[in-house]
Scaffold this motif. Structure first.
Motif, short mmCIF file in Angstrom:
data_model
loop_
_atom_site.label_atom_id
_atom_site.label_comp_id
_atom_site.label_asym_id
_atom_site.label_seq_id
_atom_site.Cartn_x
_atom_site.Cartn_y
_atom_site.Cartn_z
N LEU A 122 0.84 -1.19 0.00
CA LEU A 122 0.00 0.00 0.00
C LEU A 122 0.87 1.25 0.00
O LEU A 122 0.64 2.20 -0.76
CB LEU A 122 -0.92 -0.01 1.23
CG LEU A 122 -1.84 1.19 1.40
CD1 LEU A 122 -2.86 1.25 0.27
CD2 LEU A 122 -2.55 1.13 2.75
N GLN A 123 1.90 1.24 0.82
CA GLN A 123 2.80 2.39 0.88
C GLN A 123 3.55 2.61 -0.44
O GLN A 123 3.83 3.74 -0.83
CB GLN A 123 3.81 2.20 2.02
CG GLN A 123 3.19 2.26 3.40
CD GLN A 123 4.20 1.96 4.50
OE1 GLN A 123 4.86 0.92 4.48
NE2 GLN A 123 4.35 2.87 5.45
N SER B 109 1.34 0.10 -4.98
CA SER B 109 0.87 -1.02 -5.81
C SER B 109 -0.48 -1.55 -5.35
O SER B 109 -1.07 -2.41 -6.00
CB SER B 109 1.91 -2.15 -5.82
OG SER B 109 2.20 -2.59 -4.52
N LEU B 110 -0.98 -1.03 -4.22
CA LEU B 110 -2.34 -1.30 -3.76
C LEU B 110 -2.99 0.04 -3.42
O LEU B 110 -2.30 1.00 -3.03
CB LEU B 110 -2.37 -2.21 -2.53
CG LEU B 110 -1.91 -3.66 -2.72
CD1 LEU B 110 -1.85 -4.36 -1.37
CD2 LEU B 110 -2.83 -4.41 -3.68
N ASP B 111 -4.31 0.11 -3.53
CA ASP B 111 -5.05 1.32 -3.19
C ASP B 111 -5.77 1.19 -1.85
O ASP B 111 -6.07 2.20 -1.21
CB ASP B 111 -6.09 1.63 -4.27
CG ASP B 111 -5.46 1.75 -5.64
OD1 ASP B 111 -4.54 2.57 -5.80
OD2 ASP B 111 -5.87 1.00 -6.55
N LYS C 108 1.36 7.78 10.36
CA LYS C 108 2.47 8.71 10.13
C LYS C 108 2.81 8.89 8.66
O LYS C 108 3.61 9.76 8.31
CB LYS C 108 3.69 8.24 10.91
CG LYS C 108 3.52 8.31 12.42
CD LYS C 108 4.74 7.75 13.15
CE LYS C 108 4.54 7.82 14.66
NZ LYS C 108 5.69 7.21 15.39
N ASP C 109 2.21 8.06 7.81
CA ASP C 109 2.48 8.14 6.38
C ASP C 109 1.46 9.07 5.74
O ASP C 109 0.26 8.76 5.68
CB ASP C 109 2.39 6.73 5.75
CG ASP C 109 2.93 6.69 4.33
OD1 ASP C 109 2.78 7.69 3.60
OD2 ASP C 109 3.50 5.65 3.94
N ARG C 110 1.92 10.21 5.25
CA ARG C 110 1.01 11.21 4.69
C ARG C 110 0.31 10.76 3.42
O ARG C 110 -0.66 11.38 2.99
CB ARG C 110 1.78 12.50 4.42
CG ARG C 110 2.32 13.18 5.68
CD ARG C 110 3.03 14.48 5.35
NE ARG C 110 3.53 15.14 6.56
CZ ARG C 110 4.19 16.28 6.56
NH1 ARG C 110 4.43 16.90 5.39
NH2 ARG C 110 4.60 16.81 7.70
N ARG C 111 0.80 9.69 2.84
CA ARG C 111 0.16 9.17 1.62
C ARG C 111 -1.05 8.29 1.94
O ARG C 111 -1.78 7.91 1.03
CB ARG C 111 1.17 8.36 0.82
CG ARG C 111 2.39 9.14 0.35
CD ARG C 111 3.48 8.20 -0.12
NE ARG C 111 3.96 7.34 0.98
CZ ARG C 111 4.89 6.39 0.84
NH1 ARG C 111 5.43 6.18 -0.35
NH2 ARG C 111 5.25 5.67 1.88
N PHE D 25 -8.90 -0.65 8.15
CA PHE D 25 -8.61 -0.52 6.73
C PHE D 25 -7.56 0.56 6.52
O PHE D 25 -7.60 1.62 7.15
CB PHE D 25 -9.86 -0.13 5.93
CG PHE D 25 -10.99 -1.11 6.04
CD1 PHE D 25 -11.13 -2.14 5.12
CD2 PHE D 25 -11.93 -0.99 7.06
CE1 PHE D 25 -12.18 -3.04 5.22
CE2 PHE D 25 -12.99 -1.88 7.16
CZ PHE D 25 -13.11 -2.91 6.25
N GLY D 26 -6.62 0.29 5.62
CA GLY D 26 -5.66 1.31 5.19
C GLY D 26 -5.88 1.60 3.72
O GLY D 26 -6.22 0.71 2.94
#
Length: 502
Positions: A228-229, A232-234, A249-252, A477-478
């Motif tokens: 995900l990071q 390659s996944l949404d 912590k991941d702004r994406r 869910f991420g």
């Protein structure tokens, strides 16, 4: 090596989706590979996630668990609650172009009740017949009132498949499922991906933005997050609680969560073939000792950072059908040792089958360590998820750590597993008194009376301990910040309507 292969596969699929087509594809990471893609044979949670895009049901429910129209636009009970009439949506077609009508509903209900491989039989076994009133009206006749029927028809028991395709394919229907949902089946590569694409003839096609959806099983939660990071996944389901802070912590990325209907427990083979002839399978004292060796609250803290809810029953403690008379027992190693000594098994060896999913393996290792303090030697056998279900069905297990994604009505968490005729009763428990209570709980619509019957039933199956319940999960869910429109549901399923990438 398996995790690395998954990551590479995810990246490889993503590499194929370059250019304008990529914006029209939604990529979802699953925690396991589904079993059969036939709603009448299937039993996995991840299969239900895929079915949410493939197979419409007679009815659905919203985030507040209120029933909503889907293939049926209205329904009405008879005065004696022994029949229910559905008005069907007009103009609906299956993916093969065949019309959806009352005859199709009749075929589907009869298939669920008669197909030898069907796991829906015991969910709707009160249905005695189906009357086609006209092309868009169908009546289900019941042997007695059925409180959980609507909830079952809002799940796999209510999913409609093409009669023409099903008759042609037979038991191989799962290889090329043909339903009436927003997306149609394209391909499946076991352990790698399931691909579906938008069905242009869908009755509500404007609610779906993506041309194609790819589901990718990645059993390692950390690898799932890494994909995900990496972009390659949404969207990924079952983000590990221990990875929540990393994702935050991941702004994406962004998160969504909701308290679910699910539980995880340990099934004990008490009567399913030769492998039930073990000390734990035949002696309830050993099963009680195993339960008393486990500290559920500590398990939740160690594995899930306290994010989940410890519990000892098929429904969580705040559920109105929770049996308060049988509360969660505290850990008691001394009593566990005394029970083992009384059973003549002070140091029993137990084999526990565990799906090859990182979360389940972590739980099993904590249970293994806790139980060892009481004298148990637990041998963990890690098996590919769908294969583990097949082994359980055949009775080729001693104990099995396995979860259930949960249902709106408590019957969906209890009947199939504890009734002697339950279609998911792979412990093969058979207690006539318990059967009677569960049958009676289905037949009354009175909530207070049902709660009383379920409490009496719980006092039996929790004492017999063919299933040791451990906890209830929160669905985590991420997703990419580019994904809009996602709303989590207590059932944990991913509904594709309204989703889009910006």
């Amino acid at each position: 090596m398996r995790s690395g292969t998954r990551a590479f596969a995810a990246a490889a699929v993503a590499a194929l989706l370059v250019g304008p087509a990529a914006a029209q594809t939604l990529r979802i990471g699953l925690a396991e590979d589904p079993d059969a893609l036939d709603p009448d044979q299937a039993r996995t949670f991840v299969g239900r996630i895929v079915f949410a895009g493939l197979c419409d049901k007679l009815i659905d429910y919203d985030v507040k668990l209120a029933f909503q129209p889907q293939l049926a636009t209205a329904w009405k009970w008879s005065d004696d609650n022994k029949a229910i009439t559905f008005t069907l949506r007009q103009g609906v077609k299956f993916h093969d172009g065949e019309p959806f009508d009352a005859e199709a509903v009749k075929y589907n209900i009869e298939r669920k009740l008669t197909l030898p491989e069907s796991r829906r039989k015991s969910e709707i076994n009160e249905i005695t017949g189906v009357d086609v009133i006209d092309p868009h009206t169908v009546r289900l006749n019941l042997s007695k009132p059925s409180a959980p029927l609507l909830a079952q028809l809002a799940d796999r028991a209510g999913m409609m498949i093409s009669p023409k395709a099903a008759k042609s394919a037979g038991t191989a229907f799962a290889n090329n499922p043909v339903c009436a949902g927003p997306y149609k089946f394209v391909e499946r590569i076991a352990q790698d991906r399931i691909v579906i694409e938008r069905f242009p003839g869908y009755w509500n096609k404007d609610a779906y933005a993506f041309e194609r959806v790819i589901y990718q099983p990645i059993t390692d939660a950390t690898v799932r997050l890494a994909n995900l990071q990496a972009g390659s996944l949404d969207l990924i389901e079952r983000l590990a609680p221990t990875d929540v802070e990393v994702a935050r912590k991941d702004r994406r990325l962004k998160l969504a969560e909701i308290t679910g209907l699910a539980y995880l427990g340990i099934d004990v083979n008490v009567a399913n073939g030769a492998r039930s002839k073990t000390p734990i399978g035949q002696d309830p004292r050993i099963r009680e000792a195993l339960e008393l060796s486990i500290d559920r609250e500590a398990l939740n803290q160690v594995v899930f950072n306290g994010a989940f809810l410890a519990g000892n029953q098929p429904v969580p403690p705040e559920n109105p059908y929770y049996a308060a008379a049988v509360p969660m027992p505290k850990r008691d190693v001394a009593k566990a040792k005394a029970l083992l000594a009384a059973a003549g098994q002070p140091n029993p060896t137990i084999e526990m089958m565990v799906p090859n999913q990182s979360e389940d393996q972590a739980v099993s290792q904590v249970v293994q360590s806790m139980a060892a303090e009481a004298g148990f030697s637990i041998k963990l056998s890690v098996v590919e998820f769908a294969t583990s279900l097949q082994e359980q069905t055949k009775g080729n297990y001693e104990t099995f750590m396995i979860g259930w994604s949960g249902r709106v009505d408590p019957d969906g968490n209890i009947y199939n597993f504890h009734h002697s005729k339950g279609s998911l009763n792979y412990t093969k428990v058979n207690i006539p008194e318990l059967d009677t209570l569960l049958d009676d709980a289905r037949a009354t619509l009175d909530v207070a009376q049902r709660a009383k019957l379920y409490e009496q039933a719980a006092q039996i199956y929790l004492k017999n301990r063919e299933i040791l319940y451990l906890y209830h999960r929160k669905w985590l869910f991420g997703m990419s910040t580019k994904l809009q429109g996602f709303a989590p549901n207590p059932d944990g399923l991913i509904r594709l309507s309204g989703l889009k990438l910006q």
